[in-house]
Design a protein around this motif. Structure first.
Motif, short mmCIF file in Angstrom:
data_model
loop_
_atom_site.label_atom_id
_atom_site.label_comp_id
_atom_site.label_asym_id
_atom_site.label_seq_id
_atom_site.Cartn_x
_atom_site.Cartn_y
_atom_site.Cartn_z
N ARG A 1 0.98 -1.07 0.06
CA ARG A 1 0.02 0.03 -0.06
C ARG A 1 0.96 1.25 -0.08
O ARG A 1 0.59 2.21 -0.60
CB ARG A 1 -0.72 0.17 1.17
N THR A 2 1.97 1.19 0.80
CA THR A 2 2.82 2.20 0.82
C THR A 2 3.38 2.71 -0.68
O THR A 2 3.14 3.93 -1.19
CB THR A 2 4.28 1.89 1.48
N GLN A 3 3.71 1.64 -1.48
CA GLN A 3 4.01 1.97 -3.01
C GLN A 3 3.04 2.77 -3.47
O GLN A 3 3.31 3.41 -4.48
CB GLN A 3 4.70 1.02 -3.56
N GLU A 4 1.84 2.09 -3.36
CA GLU A 4 0.67 2.45 -4.21
C GLU A 4 0.42 3.89 -4.15
O GLU A 4 -0.09 4.80 -4.70
CB GLU A 4 -0.42 1.69 -3.91
N LEU A 5 0.44 4.41 -2.65
CA LEU A 5 0.07 5.63 -2.04
C LEU A 5 1.18 6.53 -2.44
O LEU A 5 0.86 7.97 -3.15
CB LEU A 5 -0.12 5.77 -0.70
N LEU A 6 2.55 6.06 -2.44
CA LEU A 6 3.39 7.15 -2.93
C LEU A 6 3.37 7.43 -4.39
O LEU A 6 3.50 8.63 -4.90
CB LEU A 6 4.76 6.54 -2.75
N LYS A 7 3.06 6.36 -5.18
CA LYS A 7 2.79 6.61 -6.79
C LYS A 7 1.71 7.86 -7.04
O LYS A 7 1.65 8.54 -7.92
CB LYS A 7 2.57 5.26 -7.67
N LEU A 8 0.36 7.58 -6.27
CA LEU A 8 -0.41 8.31 -6.34
C LEU A 8 -0.40 9.75 -5.92
O LEU A 8 -0.79 10.75 -6.57
CB LEU A 8 -1.86 7.87 -5.44
N LEU A 9 0.66 9.84 -4.75
CA LEU A 9 0.55 11.22 -4.06
C LEU A 9 1.69 12.12 -4.45
O LEU A 9 1.37 13.25 -4.42
CB LEU A 9 0.60 11.09 -2.67
N LEU A 10 2.70 11.48 -4.77
CA LEU A 10 3.95 12.38 -5.16
C LEU A 10 3.52 13.27 -6.38
O LEU A 10 4.06 14.37 -6.17
CB LEU A 10 5.04 11.38 -5.57
N PRO A 11 2.83 12.95 -7.47
CA PRO A 11 2.70 13.97 -8.66
C PRO A 11 1.96 15.18 -7.88
O PRO A 11 1.96 16.18 -8.74
CB PRO A 11 1.68 13.13 -9.45
N TYR A 12 1.34 15.16 -6.55
CA TYR A 12 0.67 16.30 -6.01
C TYR A 12 1.68 17.28 -5.36
O TYR A 12 1.20 18.33 -4.82
CB TYR A 12 -0.44 15.80 -5.29
N ILE A 13 2.79 16.83 -5.27
CA ILE A 13 3.93 17.69 -4.59
C ILE A 13 4.88 18.41 -5.52
O ILE A 13 5.43 17.54 -6.28
CB ILE A 13 4.77 16.98 -3.51
N ASN A 14 4.79 19.54 -5.53
CA ASN A 14 6.05 20.21 -6.27
C ASN A 14 6.91 21.00 -5.02
O ASN A 14 6.57 22.27 -4.44
CB ASN A 14 5.49 21.36 -7.38
N ILE A 15 8.13 20.53 -4.76
CA ILE A 15 9.17 20.86 -3.84
C ILE A 15 9.15 22.39 -3.89
O ILE A 15 9.25 23.01 -3.05
CB ILE A 15 10.05 19.99 -3.57
N GLU A 16 9.61 22.68 -5.13
CA GLU A 16 10.31 24.34 -5.34
C GLU A 16 9.07 25.43 -4.99
O GLU A 16 9.10 26.04 -4.23
CB GLU A 16 10.60 24.24 -6.62
N GLU A 17 7.63 24.73 -5.31
CA GLU A 17 6.61 25.63 -5.25
C GLU A 17 6.20 25.56 -3.71
O GLU A 17 5.69 26.88 -3.07
CB GLU A 17 5.44 24.90 -6.04
#
Length: 238
Positions: A54-70
């Motif tokens: 589930r961790t891998q699934e959630l990271l794949k889903l959620l990481l695109p929502y994070i823009n670290i520079e922004e």
């Protein structure tokens, strides 16, 4: 995947969720992930850790929502005179951990032995990056500490002050041949960071990169021309 790596990935997911929770509601995160709010709440609070799958699934889903520079840019606070405060960035441990992960990934192939920064503002960033790289952090100070017998030292004149500043680094902090990543939270004129390079070379160590959270003006371009190692910043302010 090793047990340690599995735990690290789970903790990474917790940091991602905590960061997203500052922008998204539990209802919105529930729609994105398909998980009940109660489950997400337990993850965010660290009460329960998800399975490795589930961790891998959630990271794949959620990481695109994070823009670290922004994420960094929207936390920088400017006053009416144009001066900025980056403490909201440095105090956000979830964001700092994700920044450190990204930076560490850039320098894994450079076999960094030490992270070097200047006291005091660069320490928070340096600690996070050093932890991700699995190395020690050392830092130069503007005064000699009692109990230390020998120092490397460099004097320079910061353009903003017009007075001589000296940085001191205990000689035990760096060893000959060590590869050093120099980091700092903000770079404006570059004098302090050049002094850190000189301290590294005095020790017979080798600078393998410079990373800054925020750079001001074109100083990064100037340092890139001067040095033969990577010089980078996450956010550039004109």
């Amino acid at each position: 995947m090793s047990q340690l790596k599995s735990v690290q990935e789970k903790l990474r997911l917790v940091r991602v969720l905590r960061l997203l929770k500052k922008t998204y509601t539990y209802e919105e995160l529930s729609k994105i992930t398909g998980l009940p709010i109660t489950v997400l709440n337990r993850y965010v609070r660290g009460k329960v850790l998800p399975s490795a799958e589930r961790t891998q699934e959630l990271l794949k889903l959620l990481l695109p929502y994070i823009n670290i520079e922004e994420e960094v840019r929207k936390r920088i606070r400017f006053d009416e005179r144009g001066f900025f405060d980056n403490m909201p960035v440095l105090s956000d441990t979830a964001l700092m951990s994700l920044i450190a992960e990204e930076v560490a990934g850039r320098y894994l192939d450079r076999d960094v032995d030490k992270v070097l920064t200047a006291a005091t503002d660069g320490i928070a960033l340096g600690v996070h990056i050093a932890r991700e790289l699995g190395v020690d952090i050392v830092y130069a100070k503007k005064k000699k500490e009692v109990g230390v017998e020998k120092f490397y030292e460099v004097s320079y004149v910061p353009s903003a002050s017009g007075s001589v500043t000296t940085l001191y680094l205990p000689q035990w902090a760096l060893k000959k041949g060590e590869k050093v990543l120099i980091v700092d939270d903000v770079i404006r004129s570059g004098e302090t960071q050049k002094a850190l390079v000189e301290l590294t070379r005095q020790a017979g160590a080798k600078p393998v990169g410079m990373f800054f959270l925020i750079s001001v003006g074109d100083i990064i371009d100037l340092l890139k021309d001067e040095y033969d190692f990577p010089v980078e910043s996450l956010v550039r302010l004109e």
